[in-house]
Design an enzyme around this catalytic site. Structure first.
Site, PDB file in Angstrom:
ATOM      1  CD  GLU A 265     -20.606  73.596  79.738  1.00 31.05           C
ATOM      2  OE1 GLU A 265     -20.547  74.824  79.559  1.00 31.05           O
ATOM      3  OE2 GLU A 265     -20.896  72.770  78.886  1.00 31.05           O
ATOM      4  CB  CYS A 304     -20.631  77.571  77.494  1.00 29.58           C
ATOM      5  SG  CYS A 304     -20.207  76.110  76.545  1.00 29.58           S
TER       6      CYS A 304
HETATM    7  P1  NDP Z   1     -31.798  78.148  81.055  1.00 25.82           P
HETATM    8  O1  NDP Z   1     -30.956  77.849  82.234  1.00 25.82           O
HETATM    9  O2  NDP Z   1     -33.043  78.904  81.274  1.00 25.82           O
HETATM   10  O3  NDP Z   1     -32.210  76.833  80.287  1.00 25.82           O
HETATM   11  C1  NDP Z   1     -31.330  75.775  80.051  1.00 25.82           C
HETATM   12  C2  NDP Z   1     -32.105  74.476  79.980  1.00 25.82           C
HETATM   13  O4  NDP Z   1     -32.716  74.213  81.212  1.00 25.82           O
HETATM   14  C3  NDP Z   1     -33.218  74.507  78.953  1.00 25.82           C
HETATM   15  O5  NDP Z   1     -33.309  73.246  78.355  1.00 25.82           O
HETATM   16  C4  NDP Z   1     -34.447  74.772  79.819  1.00 25.82           C
HETATM   17  O6  NDP Z   1     -35.622  74.289  79.242  1.00 25.82           O
HETATM   18  C5  NDP Z   1     -34.098  73.956  81.023  1.00 25.82           C
HETATM   19  N1  NDP Z   1     -34.802  74.330  82.242  1.00 25.82           N
HETATM   20  C6  NDP Z   1     -35.036  75.570  82.703  1.00 25.82           C
HETATM   21  N2  NDP Z   1     -35.682  75.488  83.873  1.00 25.82           N
HETATM   22  C7  NDP Z   1     -35.856  74.183  84.149  1.00 25.82           C
HETATM   23  C8  NDP Z   1     -36.458  73.456  85.217  1.00 25.82           C
HETATM   24  N3  NDP Z   1     -37.013  74.076  86.231  1.00 25.82           N
HETATM   25  N4  NDP Z   1     -36.468  72.114  85.164  1.00 25.82           N
HETATM   26  C9  NDP Z   1     -35.923  71.475  84.130  1.00 25.82           C
HETATM   27  N5  NDP Z   1     -35.345  72.106  83.097  1.00 25.82           N
HETATM   28  C10 NDP Z   1     -35.300  73.444  83.107  1.00 25.82           C
HETATM   29  O7  NDP Z   1     -30.862  78.859  80.055  1.00 25.82           O
HETATM   30  P2  NDP Z   1     -31.231  79.511  78.660  1.00 25.82           P
HETATM   31  O8  NDP Z   1     -31.131  78.460  77.640  1.00 25.82           O
HETATM   32  O9  NDP Z   1     -32.469  80.307  78.689  1.00 25.82           O
HETATM   33  O10 NDP Z   1     -30.008  80.495  78.539  1.00 25.82           O
HETATM   34  C11 NDP Z   1     -29.924  81.554  79.458  1.00 25.82           C
HETATM   35  C12 NDP Z   1     -28.503  81.908  79.753  1.00 25.82           C
HETATM   36  O11 NDP Z   1     -27.756  80.758  80.143  1.00 25.82           O
HETATM   37  C13 NDP Z   1     -27.728  82.418  78.587  1.00 25.82           C
HETATM   38  O12 NDP Z   1     -28.012  83.733  78.327  1.00 25.82           O
HETATM   39  C14 NDP Z   1     -26.326  82.211  79.057  1.00 25.82           C
HETATM   40  O13 NDP Z   1     -25.941  83.222  79.915  1.00 25.82           O
HETATM   41  C15 NDP Z   1     -26.408  80.910  79.828  1.00 25.82           C
HETATM   42  N6  NDP Z   1     -25.984  79.783  79.024  1.00 25.82           N
HETATM   43  C16 NDP Z   1     -24.836  79.169  79.331  1.00 25.82           C
HETATM   44  C17 NDP Z   1     -24.397  78.119  78.582  1.00 25.82           C
HETATM   45  C18 NDP Z   1     -23.192  77.366  78.935  1.00 25.82           C
HETATM   46  O14 NDP Z   1     -22.902  76.402  78.254  1.00 25.82           O
HETATM   47  N7  NDP Z   1     -22.461  77.708  79.933  1.00 25.82           N
HETATM   48  C19 NDP Z   1     -25.099  77.667  77.400  1.00 25.82           C
HETATM   49  C20 NDP Z   1     -26.319  78.354  77.168  1.00 25.82           C
HETATM   50  C21 NDP Z   1     -26.738  79.356  77.972  1.00 25.82           C
HETATM   51  P3  NDP Z   1     -36.647  75.280  78.483  1.00 25.82           P
HETATM   52  O15 NDP Z   1     -35.930  75.767  77.272  1.00 25.82           O
HETATM   53  O16 NDP Z   1     -37.779  74.401  78.159  1.00 25.82           O
HETATM   54  O17 NDP Z   1     -36.956  76.377  79.439  1.00 25.82           O
END
Ligand code: NDP
Length: 690
Positions: A265, A304
């Site tokens: 998502e 989101c």
């Molecule tokens: P990320 O995609 O960077 O992170 C989301 C999750 O993935 C976090 O728990 C992160 O962990 C984890 N993650 C990142 N890289 C890896 C990996 N290689 N392996 C395993 N887990 C990983 O998103 P952000 O939270 O930084 O948000 C960035 C953007 O995402 C927002 O600005 C927005 O645009 C979008 N977003 C969309 C949402 C939705 O529901 N559609 C919700 C939230 C954000 P860690 O924190 O430890 O890096």
């Protein structure tokens, strides 16, 4: 939490049924208070054995959950919901540090607990008290009925890994946990770093409640970059976050080739369309503006599901902008959620603030114009009540953009994940549908109209591009749960850019954690596998009427067959007069005979059902407490005066209720005539004492 060298707590992980923090001094990643910038914790997974975490879930977690039925698991969720309900204040308190206001906490904390309640209830009402779900009716695969086939669901044999976004640390965890738990699959939670300490606090409560079986919930606080390396086709990952990370994880060899189930998502440029009838002054216009401001400011727009594109008739763009601006001026106070009167908190982190500002700048460079708000740091209210610019607070003003070119790529492709929305004008309904679809797949859209024809055209036009559509009008404006709030009963997820995944949606989300398997065999074998009696399987016509057996004495296949009873014209006429059902097929020989389905006057279907009850009943007081309905009744062969009927009932499904002194028994019921032709089939549903 344990302390680091600098005296800041390390957010612990909960793995292999114990709390864990790295040994010795670790650098860790700073986690800051969103409103003040103060470092409040660190996360680190240095030295954490993720392979062992996965293995623990697959072994200990699977074993513990495997001892429980769907109903027993659902009851535990209800218990857990009650436990957490009493501890909400502590979670609110902590959550304020993430920038969340009171209202934001209702969405995250109460919303998460609400999901547990819903699944606690649905799991018991809509699933059998068993471990296997039968999907649909059996198919007869041999003429004599000795070979049949059907589909069953059993839980996947691995772990459910959730990788969560920062915006809803509690709801995001519980909405994924509840369905996995009901399915019987252990969960590993990997929260996002900036707000993971809130998830950890909730997990602490969950663990201390002692309600869950060992291994059914583990928490990894901190980065878990190699988590997918340890997964295979037995496991499922549900990811929420950025499209970039989703795409990277989707390409992991264990997903791409190894069969790990992956649902995501991700970014979504949700639309809200204002119908042409919803001009200023109508309740729909007001509801639309209210919804837009709510979606821009709740969670500081870090949702989101937020409305990113308000698609409105070109002629009212200025009216919408003015009304939105006025409402923000009147209602929105930006600041530290701990300060009195604040209605919009900080973004989750300074990094997030920088990202959102950069996204808005790109939108401005691509033709967007700021119609409300400024990119400068806003005056924010601080916890002590002072108002000013806070350098280390992730505060931002709500921003509304307009676009001269409604087709500009940037408005349909750039997600500024903060209090930012755009208003674009459409020509006609087809144009509105076309513009909404330019989001290339979204989680949710609102259609605000009080014109049924407009609703029909817009909803059917955009539905295939969306996971959920809210039709907003004067009738539901007050009661609507809102554009941005997914409800556990309905699907959350969307096609294309939104990730292509599906969460929630009631029991559907439980099934996402289960494997559907076609099973083929004889009726006896399918009865043994599913615990549900199948037509053609053995029946036990013992000396004791099955209504005389308690729930625990009764066995699947216990059956009773009545004598034949003849139906006369007098019976049919009497039933017609008594009930007032004098439909011609029961009263007029000539008209009935002209009907292609009947030989002449025939007995009422309800007469046959009533007589059947009289034929199968064992009338003395006993364990059968009540008849609560019929399922799937079908009248197959008409019964004319002079024909006879008999009934056969067979215990088909026995469902003990966990919290009551009785359970449900569904009786397969077949009416046949004197030639053994099937007259009617249905299930009689009864409550039977244990
Ligand atoms: P990320 O995609 O960077 O992170 C989301 C999750 O993935 C976090 O728990 C992160 O962990 C984890 N993650 C990142 N890289 C890896 C990996 N290689 N392996 C395993 N887990 C990983 O998103 P952000 O939270 O930084 O948000 C960035 C953007 O995402 C927002 O600005 C927005 O645009 C979008 N977003 C969309 C949402 C939705 O529901 N559609 C919700 C939230 C954000 P860690 O924190 O430890 O890096």
């Amino acid at each position: 939490m344990t302390s680091t060298a600098v005296g800041v707590e390390i957010v612990p992980s909960f793995v292999q049924d114990a709390w864990w923090t790295p040994e010795g001094e670790v650098a860790g990643t700073d986690v800051r208070d969103a409103s003040t910038g103060a470092v409040i914790a660190k996360v680190s997974t240095e030295g954490l054995d993720l392979a062992a975490v996965v293995e623990h879930g697959r072994t200990v977690g699977q074993a513990g959950l495997g001892k429980l039925t769907f109903h027993q698991r659902a009851l535990k969720l209800k218990e857990l919901a009650q436990y957490l309900n009493g501890r909400r204040e502590a979670l609110y308190e902590l959550s304020h540090r993430t920038g969340a206001t009171k209202i934001d906490n209702l969405i995250d904390v109460d919303g998460g607990i609400g999901v547990l309640f819903t699944f606690g209830s649905k799991g018991r009402r809509e699933l059998p008290n068993a471990q296997v779900i039968v999907d649909g009716p059996a198919e007869r695969l041999a003429k004599d009925g000795s070979f049949v086939g059907e589909h069953i669901y059993t839980r996947i044999p691995g772990v459910a890994v959730q990788i969560n976004a920062f915006n809803f640390p509690i709801w995001g965890m519980l909405e994924k946990f509840a369905p996995a738990f009901i399915a019987g699959v252990p969960t590993i939670v990997k929260p996002a770093t900036p707000t993971g300490y809130v998830a950890a606090a909730a997990v602490k409560f969950i663990i201390e409640s002692n309600i869950l079986p060992a291994g059914s919930l583990q928490l990894v606080s901190g980065s878990a970059r190699d988590l997918l390396d340890h997964l295979d086709y037995r496991d499922a990952v549900s990811f929420t976050g950025s499209a970039g990370t989703a795409n990277m994880l989707k390409a992991h060899p264990n997903v791409a080739r190894g069969g790990v189930r992956f649902t995501s998502e991700a970014d979504s440029l949700n639309a809200a369309i204002l119908g042409p009838d919803a001009v200023p002054g109508t309740p729909e216009f007001d509801a639309f503006v209210k919804s837009l401001v709510t979606e821009m400011t709740a969670k500081a727009g870090q949702k989101c599901t937020s409305i990113r594109r308000a698609i409105v008739p070109r002629a009212v763009v200025d009216d919408v902008v003015a009304a939105v601006g006025a409402r923000i001026n009147e209602r929105v106070v930006v600041g530290d959620p701990r300060a009195e009167g604040v209605t919009m908190g900080a973004l989750a982190s300074l990094e997030q603030l920088a990202d959102v500002r950069a996204a808005v700048q790109s939108m401005l460079d691509a033709g967007g114009e700021l119609a409300y708000g400024t990119l400068d740091s806003p005056q924010a209210k601080q916890a002590d009540g002072a108002v000013g610019v806070v350098e280390d607070g992730a505060f931002m003003s709500p921003l509304l953009l307009t676009w001269a070119d409604a087709d500009a790529d940037a408005v349909h492709s750039l997600e500024a994940f903060g209090p930012v929305s755009s208003v674009i004008g459409y020509e006609d309904l087809d144009d509105a549908v076309r513009l909404a679809a330019k989001g290339a797949g979204s989680l949710v859209a609102t259609v605000a109209t009080n014109d049924p024809a407009v609703a029909q055209q817009l909803v059917t036009g955009i539905a295939a591009h969306h996971g959920r559509v809210l039709v907003l009008n004067r009738e539901d404006a007050k009661t609507s749960t809102g554009h941005g709030s997914p409800v556990p009963h309905l699907i959350h997820g969307g096609p294309g850019r939104a990730g292509g995944g599906e969460e929630l949606g009631g029991i559907r989300s439980v099934l996402h954690h289960m494997q559907r398997t076609a099973i083929q065999g004889s009726p006896n074998m399918l009865t043994a596998v599913t615990g549900v009696w199948h037509t053609g399987a053995d029946q036990n016509f013992g000396d004791v009427h099955p209504f005389r057996k308690s729930l625990y004495e009764l066995k699947i296949g216990d059956a009773f067959r009545s004598e034949l009873r003849q139906v006369t014209l007098k019976d049919i006429t009497a039933f017609a007069n008594e009930t007032g059902d004098t439909f011609y097929a029961h009263t007029n020989q000539e008209a009935a005979a002209a009907n292609p389905f009947f030989p002449g006057i025939v007995a009422h279907g309800y007469l046959l059902l009533s007589w059947a009850a009289g034929l199968f009943v064992s009338p003395e007081p006993g364990p059968v407490l009540a008849n609560y309905g019929l399922d799937d009744a079908r009248f197959i062969t008409p019964v004319a005066a002079g024909d006879s009927i008999r009934v056969t009932i067979t215990a088909k499904k026995i469902t003990p209720r966990e919290t009551d002194e009785y359970g449900e028994v569904a009786w397969d019921t077949v009416l046949t005539n004197q030639n053994d032709e099937i007259v009617a089939t249905y299930d009689v549903l009864t409550l039977v004492a244990k």
